[in-house]
Design an enzyme around this catalytic site. Structure first.
Site, PDB file in Angstrom:
ATOM      1  N   GLU A   1       0.814  -1.280   0.033  1.00 29.33           N
ATOM      2  CA  GLU A   1       0.027  -0.090  -0.263  1.00 29.33           C
ATOM      3  C   GLU A   1       0.841   1.304  -0.020  1.00 29.33           C
ATOM      4  O   GLU A   1       1.653   1.430   0.888  1.00 29.33           O
ATOM      5  CB  GLU A   1      -0.808   0.086   1.263  1.00 29.33           C
TER       6      GLU A   1
ATOM      7  N   LYS B   1      -9.509   2.951  -2.912  1.00 25.74           N
ATOM      8  CA  LYS B   1      -9.965   2.436  -1.627  1.00 25.74           C
ATOM      9  C   LYS B   1     -11.427   2.896  -1.441  1.00 25.74           C
ATOM     10  O   LYS B   1     -11.747   4.267  -1.414  1.00 25.74           O
ATOM     11  CB  LYS B   1      -9.348   2.523  -0.686  1.00 25.74           C
TER      12      LYS B   1
ATOM     13  N   CYS C   1      -5.840  -2.506   2.802  1.00 23.60           N
ATOM     14  CA  CYS C   1      -5.562  -2.576   4.219  1.00 23.60           C
ATOM     15  C   CYS C   1      -6.888  -2.904   5.121  1.00 23.60           C
ATOM     16  O   CYS C   1      -7.109  -3.777   5.018  1.00 23.60           O
ATOM     17  CB  CYS C   1      -5.030  -0.807   4.580  1.00 23.60           C
TER      18      CYS C   1
END
Length: 506
Positions: A264, A330, A382
């Site tokens: 990430e 995301k 994540c």
């Protein structure tokens, strides 16, 4: 008076201790039997209590569970929040106090509607109410479904139920078993202990059943680059190119891999600032018949920021170009880390509410798979991997792997990254897909479609993980149906327990 006070507090104190012990069920301890015993003890502790007493007993249990179970959050607050100790402790206490509301809601509602320790109440109503409390915790204020009890069972016989009903089914079965234990203790009916024994035995039997079919002809070589970049230095302008070249050099040594994966935000710059570099990286990957996937930060023309994933090299996207429609963005943002609730009020109060990169925008809930070297992958950045329904809906019939990129450097040498890996393993098991987890400093690992770790590298080291992964074909029942069967079960369980209560009281 002291005796009276002690009498009033002894159950909440015991509940807090029992709640704290629940953390032992999860990684890194993984004493999975604890997750069966501690909710049983909670049910025993609230037996005979008033609604108000049960509420505080449940609250104490939750406070103990989250004080020990999410202690890793304090590492981030203290290390990067820029506030004095008292403020750090206050924020941590406020988070724990909030999360403890949900076990309190469970105990209060159980005593309010199903106070008697009957078999139906303990085996049907209590598990149903527990799931409702879990669902609320996973949804309210964007949700925090961490430490759902089912995650602790990833290496227990009950894990075999995950492809059928997901982590929530495991939680339900734990509460059924806990209810049986509580009934046995309260009524001295020890034969009820057969129920958890049967559940565990059934799970063991199911472990030999494969819901999906491996495809050995599509086995893929992957290389996961763990850069181990210091979080305090990562975004310094002077460290931009040393960090980028670190990942580039490690990738050059692994061009024989079909897919090379960086973690990430591995590239500490906006994508729009690096067109020449990314174009050259794309060409180099193509020349070596490989593909590179990386996390990167993006800024759209309208000024919105996104935490993104891009793929270059052998991809269906053609030569590199700055096209945000070909990125994964995301969706489920981390509160305070990637967005600040009530930011106009909170940002001026303390540096913690004004961390770098804390103003991101959301991508869509369902997005196309990232495709690299012919392999579609369902991505999760994540924190997103903890949201089972989001991951499920992003897996298609063509998906070969689950892909999660993370940076757990925020949480140091705490138990947080280990719990995070445990959750990721559950996603692989639920959906019958191998999982690729690339991180900055660990845990970097790959699993098979059963959630078993087949290769990993140590935390806090600069290293490359090489592995071969075999995709699967087919769908698990959980992938097809999601949580709908459980919603129906919960509704029927509560209705039956309520009907029996009304009939008994008539």
């Amino acid at each position: 008076m002291k005796n009276t006070l002690f009498h009033r507090l002894k159950r909440p104190i015991a509940a807090a201790f029992v709640g704290a012990l629940t953390t032992l069920a999860f990684a890194p301890y993984q004493i999975w039997l604890v997750a069966l015993i501690t909710p049983a003890l909670l049910l025993i502790l609230i037996h005979g209590q008033s609604r108000r007493q049960a509420l505080w007993t449940g609250y104490a249990w939750g406070f103990g569970q989250f004080a020990s179970g999410i202690s890793w959050v304090y590492v981030s607050i203290a290390g990067f929040g820029g506030m004095p100790l008292a403020a750090n402790l206050f924020l941590m206490g406020a988070l724990i106090a909030y999360l403890a509301i949900y076990p309190a809601l469970f105990t209060w509602s159980y005593q309010r509607f199903f106070a008697k320790a009957t078999l139906l109440n303990l085996l049907l109503a209590a598990p149903a109410l527990w799931l409702i409390a879990d669902w609320l915790r996973g949804w309210v204020m964007t949700g925090f479904p961490w430490l759902w009890l089912g995650y602790s069972q990833i290496d227990s016989p009950l894990a075999s139920f995950a492809p059928i009903g997901g982590v929530e089914l495991l939680t339900l079965l734990l509460l059924v078993g806990a209810g049986a234990i509580a009934y046995a203790v309260i009524h001295k009916r020890w034969s009820m202990l057969l129920i958890p024994t049967v559940l565990l035995s059934t799970g063991y039997g199911l472990s030999h059943w494969d819901w999906v079919t491996p495809q050995p002809d599509k086995t893929t070589k992957v290389a996961l680059i763990q850069g181990n970049v210091d979080q305090n230095l990562k975004w310094l302008p002077s460290q931009r190119w040393p960090t980028i070249m670190k990942y580039t050099d490690l990738s050059r040594e692994n061009w024989d891999a079909d897919i090379i994966i960086w973690p990430e935000a591995a590239i500490p710059a906006f994508e729009v600032e690096l067109p020449s570099y990314l174009s050259n990286l794309d060409s180099a990957a193509k020349m070596n018949q490989s593909a590179i996937i990386s996390g990167i930060v993006n800024q759209a023309e309208d000024g919105q920021f996104y935490n993104s994933i891009l793929a270059v090299g052998l991809t269906p996207y053609g030569d590199y170009s700055f096209d945000l429609t070909e990125r994964y963005h995301k969706h489920h943002l981390l509160p305070f880390g990637e967005f600040v609730p009530f930011e106009q009020i909170l940002r001026p109060l303390a540096p913690f509410f004004n961390l770098p990169m804390s103003s991101f925008s959301r991508g869509d809930f369902v997005q196309p798979n990232i495709v690299a070297n012919g392999h579609p992958m369902a991505p999760a950045l994540c924190y997103e991997i903890i949201f089972n329904e989001q991951v499920r809906q992003n897996v298609t019939d063509d998906t070969d792997f689950l892909l999660t990129l993370s940076n757990d450097a925020w949480f140091g040498r705490s138990i947080g990254p280990l719990q995070h890996m445990e959750i990721a393993r559950m996603r692989a098991l639920e959906l019958g897909k191998p999982l690729i987890r690339s991180t900055n400093n660990g845990l970097t690992a790959v699993t098979d479609h059963r959630g078993k770790i087949i290769a990993s590298i140590p935390q806090f080291e600069t290293a490359v993980l090489r592995a071969e992964l075999t995709p699967t074909q087919g769908q698990t029942p959980y992938h097809q149906l999601g949580s709908w069967p459980l919603y129906i079960w919960v509704a029927l369980s509560l209705a039956l327990a309520w009907w029996r209560k009304r009939r008994t009281n008539a």
